[in-house]
Write a protein that holds these residues in place. Structure first.
Motif, PDB file in Angstrom:
ATOM      1  N   ALA A   8       0.828  -1.213   0.000  1.00 49.95           N
ATOM      2  CA  ALA A   8       0.000   0.000   0.000  1.00 49.95           C
ATOM      3  C   ALA A   8       0.858   1.257   0.000  1.00 49.95           C
ATOM      4  CB  ALA A   8      -0.929  -0.014   1.211  1.00 49.95           C
ATOM      5  N   SER A   9       1.975   1.214   0.713  1.00 49.97           N
ATOM      6  CA  SER A   9       2.855   2.382   0.827  1.00 49.97           C
ATOM      7  C   SER A   9       3.568   2.711  -0.473  1.00 49.97           C
ATOM      8  CB  SER A   9       3.887   2.143   1.930  1.00 49.97           C
ATOM      9  OG  SER A   9       4.667   0.995   1.634  1.00 49.97           O
ATOM     10  N   GLU A  10       3.577   1.767  -1.419  1.00 46.95           N
ATOM     11  CA  GLU A  10       4.280   1.965  -2.687  1.00 46.95           C
ATOM     12  C   GLU A  10       3.359   2.465  -3.798  1.00 46.95           C
ATOM     13  OE1 GLU A  10       7.445  -1.703  -1.846  1.00 46.95           O
ATOM     14  OE2 GLU A  10       5.855  -1.924  -3.350  1.00 46.95           O
ATOM     15  N   ARG A  11       2.088   2.651  -3.508  1.00 49.99           N
ATOM     16  CA  ARG A  11       1.159   3.123  -4.522  1.00 49.99           C
ATOM     17  C   ARG A  11       1.460   4.576  -4.906  1.00 49.99           C
ATOM     18  NH1 ARG A  11      -4.511   2.119  -1.681  1.00 49.99           N
ATOM     19  NH2 ARG A  11      -3.337   3.160  -0.038  1.00 49.99           N
ATOM     20  N   GLY A  12       1.136   4.928  -6.147  1.00 47.76           N
ATOM     21  CA  GLY A  12       1.201   6.324  -6.526  1.00 47.76           C
ATOM     22  C   GLY A  12      -0.003   7.058  -5.965  1.00 47.76           C
ATOM     23  N   GLY A  13      -0.008   8.367  -6.143  1.00 50.02           N
ATOM     24  CA  GLY A  13      -1.160   9.083  -5.613  1.00 50.02           C
ATOM     25  C   GLY A  13      -1.096  10.566  -5.852  1.00 50.02           C
ATOM     26  N   ALA A  14      -2.189  11.217  -5.490  1.00 46.21           N
ATOM     27  CA  ALA A  14      -2.288  12.666  -5.631  1.00 46.21           C
ATOM     28  C   ALA A  14      -3.288  13.187  -4.614  1.00 46.21           C
ATOM     29  CB  ALA A  14      -2.736  13.029  -7.041  1.00 46.21           C
ATOM     30  N   ASP A  15      -3.005  14.380  -4.097  1.00 48.31           N
ATOM     31  CA  ASP A  15      -3.915  15.054  -3.168  1.00 48.31           C
ATOM     32  C   ASP A  15      -4.360  16.356  -3.823  1.00 48.31           C
ATOM     33  OD1 ASP A  15      -5.263  16.346  -1.146  1.00 48.31           O
ATOM     34  OD2 ASP A  15      -3.786  15.867   0.405  1.00 48.31           O
ATOM     35  N   HIS A  16      -5.608  16.353  -4.298  1.00 50.61           N
ATOM     36  CA  HIS A  16      -6.155  17.535  -4.961  1.00 50.61           C
ATOM     37  C   HIS A  16      -7.013  18.379  -4.014  1.00 50.61           C
ATOM     38  CE1 HIS A  16      -4.835  15.973  -8.859  1.00 50.61           C
ATOM     39  NE2 HIS A  16      -5.347  14.811  -8.516  1.00 50.61           N
ATOM     40  N   GLY A  17      -6.926  18.075  -2.724  1.00 52.02           N
ATOM     41  CA  GLY A  17      -7.773  18.774  -1.767  1.00 52.02           C
ATOM     42  C   GLY A  17      -9.126  18.097  -1.669  1.00 52.02           C
ATOM     43  N   TRP A  18      -9.945  18.258  -2.691  1.00 48.40           N
ATOM     44  CA  TRP A  18     -11.273  17.619  -2.710  1.00 48.40           C
ATOM     45  C   TRP A  18     -11.192  16.121  -2.956  1.00 48.40           C
ATOM     46  CZ3 TRP A  18     -13.139  15.114  -7.087  1.00 48.40           C
ATOM     47  CH2 TRP A  18     -12.416  15.329  -8.272  1.00 48.40           C
ATOM     48  N   ILE A  48     -10.761   8.905  -2.205  1.00 49.98           N
ATOM     49  CA  ILE A  48     -11.567   9.535  -1.156  1.00 49.98           C
ATOM     50  C   ILE A  48     -12.009  10.883  -1.703  1.00 49.98           C
ATOM     51  CG2 ILE A  48     -11.612  10.469   1.178  1.00 49.98           C
ATOM     52  CD1 ILE A  48      -9.462   8.423   1.931  1.00 49.98           C
ATOM     53  N   ILE A  49     -13.340  11.069  -1.828  1.00 45.42           N
ATOM     54  CA  ILE A  49     -13.917  12.283  -2.412  1.00 45.42           C
ATOM     55  C   ILE A  49     -14.654  13.041  -1.321  1.00 45.42           C
ATOM     56  CG2 ILE A  49     -15.453  13.209  -4.178  1.00 45.42           C
ATOM     57  CD1 ILE A  49     -15.103  10.522  -5.672  1.00 45.42           C
ATOM     58  N   ASN A  50     -14.292  14.284  -1.112  1.00 38.44           N
ATOM     59  CA  ASN A  50     -14.925  15.097  -0.076  1.00 38.44           C
ATOM     60  C   ASN A  50     -16.397  15.352  -0.375  1.00 38.44           C
ATOM     61  OD1 ASN A  50     -12.520  15.267   1.307  1.00 38.44           O
ATOM     62  ND2 ASN A  50     -12.054  17.372   0.694  1.00 38.44           N
ATOM     63  N   GLY A  51     -17.154  15.641   0.674  1.00 35.53           N
ATOM     64  CA  GLY A  51     -18.563  15.977   0.513  1.00 35.53           C
ATOM     65  C   GLY A  51     -18.757  17.178  -0.397  1.00 35.53           C
ATOM     66  N   GLY A  52     -19.814  17.135  -1.216  1.00 35.34           N
ATOM     67  CA  GLY A  52     -20.143  18.254  -2.080  1.00 35.34           C
ATOM     68  C   GLY A  52     -19.257  18.409  -3.298  1.00 35.34           C
ATOM     69  N   THR A  53     -18.402  17.405  -3.574  1.00 33.55           N
ATOM     70  CA  THR A  53     -17.485  17.498  -4.708  1.00 33.55           C
ATOM     71  C   THR A  53     -17.564  16.228  -5.555  1.00 33.55           C
ATOM     72  OG1 THR A  53     -15.574  16.506  -3.566  1.00 33.55           O
ATOM     73  CG2 THR A  53     -15.914  18.880  -3.288  1.00 33.55           C
ATOM     74  N   GLY A  54     -16.850  16.224  -6.671  1.00 34.02           N
ATOM     75  CA  GLY A  54     -16.833  15.037  -7.518  1.00 34.02           C
ATOM     76  C   GLY A  54     -16.266  15.328  -8.882  1.00 34.02           C
ATOM     77  N   PHE A  55     -16.444  14.357  -9.775  1.00 37.73           N
ATOM     78  CA  PHE A  55     -15.924  14.442 -11.137  1.00 37.73           C
ATOM     79  C   PHE A  55     -17.023  14.934 -12.071  1.00 37.73           C
ATOM     80  CE2 PHE A  55     -13.577  11.047  -9.027  1.00 37.73           C
ATOM     81  CZ  PHE A  55     -12.251  11.365  -9.322  1.00 37.73           C
ATOM     82  N   PRO A  56     -16.859  16.106 -12.694  1.00 38.21           N
ATOM     83  CA  PRO A  56     -17.871  16.563 -13.656  1.00 38.21           C
ATOM     84  C   PRO A  56     -17.883  15.676 -14.899  1.00 38.21           C
ATOM     85  CG  PRO A  56     -15.969  18.029 -13.674  1.00 38.21           C
ATOM     86  CD  PRO A  56     -15.755  17.072 -12.539  1.00 38.21           C
TER      87      PRO A  56
END
Length: 236
Positions: A8-18, A48-56
């Motif tokens: 799990a620690s070797e996965r790629g990733g990104a933090d876009h805030g939302w 993990i998608i924050n409340g009130g947000t998503g993919f248009p």
């Protein structure tokens, strides 16, 4: 039996805030030439998608897309007319086929949703786009495999345009379970959703994954409660 371990620690990733995303394979800005796919499994994202947000609204084509909410709820709408809310316990599949537009938003304004989204290359290209979703009782996967996606009608899963099968299990402490391939020559990408398990002498913890191939079956054992996802796909 041959294996490929993905910690799990070797996965790629990104933090876009939302959106906080973890990628098992190269995706978007994460590019690792050693981790592009496992057989015909091209994408496995832990989002993990924050409340009130998503993919248009955005396009896809010629891909089998499976979404499995782990916590929370996701609202979906696509150009086939498919729409609805999927929650923990539900599984959704979309055949993008000749082309489809869809959007995905957190169904809650306040609570985050955590989901797996997986993309599998299709068996037949340019089919008519389609969408389906279903609720699967968690009780029916305790200490056994519950098939949730399969091209075989007898499996009672959501239909997929590929010789692939998705199965979930919820193991109690001290149990073991054997997975047997549905299709000869397929491999299995085993993901630990929660808990920890062993496959032979390989120890896997929460969100670790193990690609397993060149075998028709394998056995998983656990000393603590665990939840697993097995994704069986053709290797070429």
């Amino acid at each position: 039996m041959k294996t490929i371990l993905q910690k799990a620690s070797e996965r790629g990733g990104a933090d876009h805030g939302w959106l906080k995303a973890k990628h098992y394979f190269s995706f978007a800005s994460y590019n690792n030439p050693e981790k592009v796919h496992f057989g015909l499994l091209r994408v496995l994202n832990d989002d993990i998608i924050n409340g009130g947000t998503g993919f248009p609204t955005h396009p896809h084509d010629n891909m089998e897309i499976v979404t499995i909410p782990l916590t929370g709820a996701l609202q979906h709408k696509d150009s086939t007319g498919g729409k609805g809310i999927i929650r923990s316990g539900d599984v959704q599949i979309m055949s993008a086929g000749t082309g489809v537009q869809h959007s995905e938003f957190n169904a809650s304004q306040t609570e985050a949703v955590n989901l797996f989204q997986l993309w599998v290359f299709p068996k037949k290209r340019n089919i008519t786009p389609r969408y389906d979703q279903r609720n699967f009782s968690v009780d029916e996967r305790i200490n056994k495999w519950q098939i949730v996606v399969s091209p075989n009608e007898a499996d009672n899963g959501l239909w997929i345009n590929q010789d692939a099968r998705f199965a979930l299990t919820k193991l109690e402490a001290g149990k073991e379970i054997t997975y047997k391939n549905a299709f000869k020559g397929n491999g299995v990408y085993l993901v630990v959703i929660n808990g920890s398990v062993k496959v032979n002498d390989i120890e896997l913890s929460k969100r670790d994954a193990l690609g397993i191939y060149d075998t028709d079956s394998f056995t998983v054992s656990t000393s603590e409660a665990a939840e697993l996802l097995a994704v069986e796909v053709p290797m070429n």
